[in-house]
Design a protein around this motif. Structure first.
Motif, short mmCIF file in Angstrom:
data_model
loop_
_atom_site.label_atom_id
_atom_site.label_comp_id
_atom_site.label_asym_id
_atom_site.label_seq_id
_atom_site.Cartn_x
_atom_site.Cartn_y
_atom_site.Cartn_z
N LEU A 44 0.86 -1.19 0.00
CA LEU A 44 0.00 0.00 0.00
C LEU A 44 0.90 1.24 0.00
CD1 LEU A 44 -2.83 1.28 0.17
CD2 LEU A 44 -2.57 1.26 2.67
N VAL A 45 0.84 1.98 -1.08
CA VAL A 45 1.64 3.19 -1.22
C VAL A 45 0.77 4.38 -0.84
CG1 VAL A 45 2.99 4.60 -2.81
CG2 VAL A 45 3.00 2.11 -3.04
N VAL A 46 1.22 5.12 0.19
CA VAL A 46 0.42 6.22 0.73
C VAL A 46 1.12 7.55 0.43
CG1 VAL A 46 -0.46 7.31 2.83
CG2 VAL A 46 -0.59 4.82 2.56
N GLY A 47 0.50 8.36 -0.38
CA GLY A 47 1.05 9.67 -0.70
C GLY A 47 0.49 10.72 0.23
N ILE A 48 1.36 11.66 0.63
CA ILE A 48 0.92 12.75 1.50
C ILE A 48 0.70 13.99 0.62
CG2 ILE A 48 1.40 14.05 3.60
CD1 ILE A 48 1.21 10.92 3.88
N LEU A 49 -0.54 14.36 0.51
CA LEU A 49 -0.94 15.50 -0.34
C LEU A 49 -0.51 16.82 0.28
CD1 LEU A 49 -4.52 14.22 -1.19
CD2 LEU A 49 -2.52 14.24 -2.70
N ASN A 50 -0.28 17.84 -0.49
CA ASN A 50 -0.38 17.75 -1.95
C ASN A 50 0.96 17.41 -2.60
OD1 ASN A 50 -3.13 18.60 -2.00
ND2 ASN A 50 -2.48 20.72 -1.84
N GLY A 51 2.02 17.72 -1.87
CA GLY A 51 3.35 17.70 -2.46
C GLY A 51 3.77 16.39 -3.10
N ALA A 52 3.35 15.24 -2.51
CA ALA A 52 3.85 13.95 -2.96
C ALA A 52 3.13 13.40 -4.19
CB ALA A 52 3.75 12.92 -1.83
N ALA A 53 2.07 14.08 -4.64
CA ALA A 53 1.22 13.50 -5.69
C ALA A 53 2.00 13.19 -6.97
CB ALA A 53 0.06 14.45 -6.00
N ILE A 54 2.86 14.11 -7.38
CA ILE A 54 3.58 13.93 -8.65
C ILE A 54 4.67 12.87 -8.49
CG2 ILE A 54 5.17 15.12 -10.23
CD1 ILE A 54 3.24 17.56 -9.97
N PHE A 55 5.42 12.95 -7.40
CA PHE A 55 6.45 11.94 -7.13
C PHE A 55 5.82 10.55 -7.04
CE2 PHE A 55 9.21 10.18 -3.45
CZ PHE A 55 10.02 9.48 -4.32
N LEU A 56 4.74 10.44 -6.28
CA LEU A 56 4.09 9.12 -6.14
C LEU A 56 3.63 8.58 -7.47
CD1 LEU A 56 1.74 7.79 -3.45
CD2 LEU A 56 1.08 7.58 -5.83
N SER A 57 3.07 9.43 -8.30
CA SER A 57 2.53 8.90 -9.56
C SER A 57 3.64 8.37 -10.46
CB SER A 57 1.66 9.94 -10.27
OG SER A 57 2.46 10.97 -10.77
#
Ligand code: PRP
Length: 187
Positions: A44-57
């Motif tokens: 389960l990959v959990v992104g911390i918004l908003n900053g991580a959205a692009i890196f996570l994708s």
């Protein structure tokens, strides 16, 4: 102009610190390392918004099929529009499901004081995941105020205000494909 009437500083993109190509190579390396160190059974990959959205994708799309990835997001506010942390952490959006028994990877764009990630990890640990790891793209390690376990890091950077690739100033510049120094602008 006295202190009361002085306008808040405006920032715009300055010199490139990490190019689109450099980021892409490092993100792929991170995904390969994470995949090699993750047992089967689902991540389960959990992104911390908003900053991580692009890196996570980008990171998640480099992860192999066998990793059986699921993606979720949390929103935690600590900075507002200022360039310095307020130290106040608030959960604005929680995970959609239970993480008990799950292998969880928390993804952040940047770690600075460590207050946000420290708070978040303490909270997630109480939910009894099978494992809890962290992956940050940028580590301002010199600014750390609390010890935080960073399992995977893209780049260590000095204490500079950076924007692009998810990182913002006043909500702007997250869309830049590279990471740049934020440059004060007189207008
Ligand atoms: C940034 C970043 C981390 C936090 C790190 O978030 O995404 O969550 O600051 O700082 P710390 O280590 O000092 O706690 P921000 O509050 O700027 O929100 P954003 O992700 O929406 O840009």
């Amino acid at each position: 102009m006295d202190e009361k009437t002085k306008a808040a500083p405006v920032y715009r993109p300055g010199r490139v610190l990490f190019s689109e190509r450099e980021i892409s190579v490092r993100v792929r390396e991170l995904a390969e390392t994470i995949a090699a160190e993750t047992r089967g059974g689902g991540l389960l990959v959990v992104g911390i918004l908003n900053g991580a959205a692009i890196f996570l994708s980008d990171l998640a799309r480099c992860m192999p099929l066998e990793l059986d990835v699921q993606i979720d997001f949390m929103s935690i506010s600590s900075y507002g529009s200022a360039a310095q942390t307020s130290g106040t952490v608030r959960v604005l959006k929680d995970l959609g499901g239970d993480i008990a028994g799950r292998d969880v990877l928390v993804v952040e764009d940047i770690i600075d004081t460590g207050l946000t990630l420290s708070y978040l990890l303490d909270m997630l640990k109480t939910r009894r995941p099978a494992s809890l790891r962290t992956c940050v793209l940028l580590d301002k390690s010199a600014r750390r105020e609390v010890a935080v376990k960073v399992d995977y890091r893209g780049f260590t950077i000095p204490d500079a205000f950076v924007i692009g690739y998810g990182l913002d100033w006043a909500g702007k510049w997250r869309h830049l494909p590279d990471i740049r120094a934020a440059e004060p602008w007189a207008g």
